[in-house]
Design a protein around this motif. Structure first.
Motif, PDB file in Angstrom:
ATOM      1  N   LEU A 119       0.830  -1.198   0.000  1.00 34.39           N
ATOM      2  CA  LEU A 119       0.000   0.000   0.000  1.00 34.39           C
ATOM      3  C   LEU A 119       0.864   1.247   0.000  1.00 34.39           C
ATOM      4  N   LYS A 120       0.407   2.240  -0.739  1.00 32.99           N
ATOM      5  CA  LYS A 120       1.086   3.540  -0.794  1.00 32.99           C
ATOM      6  C   LYS A 120       0.113   4.618  -0.342  1.00 32.99           C
ATOM      7  N   LYS A 121       0.586   5.823  -0.241  1.00 31.01           N
ATOM      8  CA  LYS A 121      -0.222   6.963   0.181  1.00 31.01           C
ATOM      9  C   LYS A 121      -1.545   7.002  -0.584  1.00 31.01           C
ATOM     10  N   GLY A 122      -2.643   7.078   0.163  1.00 34.08           N
ATOM     11  CA  GLY A 122      -3.967   7.144  -0.436  1.00 34.08           C
ATOM     12  C   GLY A 122      -4.657   5.802  -0.590  1.00 34.08           C
ATOM     13  N   ASP A 123      -3.934   4.697  -0.405  1.00 33.97           N
ATOM     14  CA  ASP A 123      -4.530   3.369  -0.546  1.00 33.97           C
ATOM     15  C   ASP A 123      -5.319   2.990   0.712  1.00 33.97           C
ATOM     16  N   VAL A 124      -6.335   2.160   0.487  1.00 27.95           N
ATOM     17  CA  VAL A 124      -7.215   1.687   1.562  1.00 27.95           C
ATOM     18  C   VAL A 124      -7.240   0.162   1.516  1.00 27.95           C
ATOM     19  N   PHE A 125      -7.301  -0.473   2.697  1.00 29.48           N
ATOM     20  CA  PHE A 125      -7.322  -1.934   2.760  1.00 29.48           C
ATOM     21  C   PHE A 125      -8.223  -2.369   3.919  1.00 29.48           C
ATOM     22  N   VAL A 126      -8.924  -3.486   3.738  1.00 25.84           N
ATOM     23  CA  VAL A 126      -9.831  -4.013   4.756  1.00 25.84           C
ATOM     24  C   VAL A 126      -9.326  -5.357   5.258  1.00 25.84           C
ATOM     25  N   PHE A 127      -9.341  -5.522   6.583  1.00 28.82           N
ATOM     26  CA  PHE A 127      -9.008  -6.788   7.225  1.00 28.82           C
ATOM     27  C   PHE A 127     -10.300  -7.347   7.818  1.00 28.82           C
ATOM     28  N   PRO A 128     -10.812  -8.451   7.279  1.00 28.57           N
ATOM     29  CA  PRO A 128     -12.087  -9.002   7.758  1.00 28.57           C
ATOM     30  C   PRO A 128     -12.013  -9.452   9.222  1.00 28.57           C
ATOM     31  N   ILE A 129     -13.138  -9.391   9.869  1.00 29.83           N
ATOM     32  CA  ILE A 129     -13.255  -9.757  11.278  1.00 29.83           C
ATOM     33  C   ILE A 129     -12.737 -11.180  11.526  1.00 29.83           C
ATOM     34  N   GLY A 130     -11.975 -11.330  12.595  1.00 34.70           N
ATOM     35  CA  GLY A 130     -11.535 -12.650  13.041  1.00 34.70           C
ATOM     36  C   GLY A 130     -10.320 -13.222  12.339  1.00 34.70           C
ATOM     37  N   LEU A 131      -9.799 -12.553  11.308  1.00 31.60           N
ATOM     38  CA  LEU A 131      -8.669 -13.114  10.567  1.00 31.60           C
ATOM     39  C   LEU A 131      -7.343 -12.518  11.049  1.00 31.60           C
ATOM     40  N   ILE A 132      -6.325 -13.350  11.112  1.00 27.34           N
ATOM     41  CA  ILE A 132      -4.999 -12.900  11.521  1.00 27.34           C
ATOM     42  C   ILE A 132      -4.451 -11.985  10.427  1.00 27.34           C
ATOM     43  N   HIS A 133      -3.960 -10.807  10.836  1.00 26.66           N
ATOM     44  CA  HIS A 133      -3.445  -9.840   9.873  1.00 26.66           C
ATOM     45  C   HIS A 133      -2.264  -9.075  10.463  1.00 26.66           C
ATOM     46  N   PHE A 134      -1.568  -8.329   9.597  1.00 27.30           N
ATOM     47  CA  PHE A 134      -0.372  -7.592  10.001  1.00 27.30           C
ATOM     48  C   PHE A 134      -0.177  -6.393   9.077  1.00 27.30           C
ATOM     49  N   GLN A 135       0.667  -5.457   9.526  1.00 28.95           N
ATOM     50  CA  GLN A 135       1.117  -4.336   8.708  1.00 28.95           C
ATOM     51  C   GLN A 135       2.602  -4.124   8.983  1.00 28.95           C
ATOM     52  N   TRP A 136       3.363  -3.928   7.913  1.00 33.64           N
ATOM     53  CA  TRP A 136       4.815  -3.719   8.041  1.00 33.64           C
ATOM     54  C   TRP A 136       5.228  -2.546   7.176  1.00 33.64           C
ATOM     55  N   ASN A 137       5.894  -1.580   7.787  1.00 35.71           N
ATOM     56  CA  ASN A 137       6.442  -0.444   7.038  1.00 35.71           C
ATOM     57  C   ASN A 137       7.697  -0.927   6.334  1.00 35.71           C
ATOM     58  N   MET A 138       7.596  -1.153   5.038  1.00 36.54           N
ATOM     59  CA  MET A 138       8.714  -1.716   4.292  1.00 36.54           C
ATOM     60  C   MET A 138       9.679  -0.650   3.774  1.00 36.54           C
TER      61      MET A 138
END
Length: 179
Positions: A119-138
């Motif tokens: 994801l870059k500036k302005g992008d949107v993302f959805v993480f559905p309920i109950g699912l394992i997720h993460f975010q990493w500043n690459m």
């Protein structure tokens, strides 16, 4: 000056004015500035075409605290990580305001499919309920994200902390067999 030259210029100017009305170089005006729901119906009303008078309360809502929505600002240092976690009570949506993030989630135990995206500036993302997720500043610069969650009681579980930080610890034989 000849009499024909001014008449020629007037003709050209009138033609240019007429053509400018046919071919506009600017954005067209929007169909409407906004539309609001009426209290009498479930429909949205186009303000420009409606005889209904709009008032400031059409743009105000004071019950958000009763809906249980959470909003968070997340600042990531360069290469910072929001480790794998899950929310048992909330879906999460993020918008990236600065930086570049590598994000992902894993589907449930049916197929354990990993969905990832950069994801870059302005992008949107959805993480559905109950699912394992993460975010990493690459990236090697700071990243800034705003997150909205569909509950005030998230039921957050940070996976590594829960498994490897249990007190008392989970038996090593159990962990070695599981991992």
């Amino acid at each position: 000056m000849e009499k024909g030259v001014p008449m020629f210029l007037v003709t050209v100017l009138l033609f240019a004015l007429a053509c400018s009305q046919l071919a506009s170089a600017s954005d067209p005006s929007p169909l409407q500035d906004f539309c609001v729901a009426t209290k009498d119906s479930k429909e949205f009303v186009n303000v420009e075409s409606s005889a209904i008078t709009r008032k400031v309360d059409d743009f105000f809502f004071s019950e958000l605290d009763k809906l249980g929505i959470s909003v968070a600002r997340i600042d990531f240092a360069p290469y910072g990580l929001n480790p794998p976690h899950t929310y048992s009570h909330a879906t999460e949506i993020i918008v990236v305001l600065e930086g570049t993030l590598y994000v992902g989630f894993v589907t449930s135990n049916t197929d354990n499919h990993l969905f990832t995206k950069v994801l870059k500036k302005g992008d949107v993302f959805v993480f559905p309920i109950g699912l394992i997720h993460f975010q990493w500043n690459m990236g090697n610069t700071d990243a800034l994200v705003f997150a909205a969650l569909s509950s005030h009681n998230l039921g957050v579980i940070t996976i590594a902390d829960a498994i490897f930080g249990a007190n008392p610890p989970i038996n090593r034989d159990v962990l070695s067999k599981a991992f």
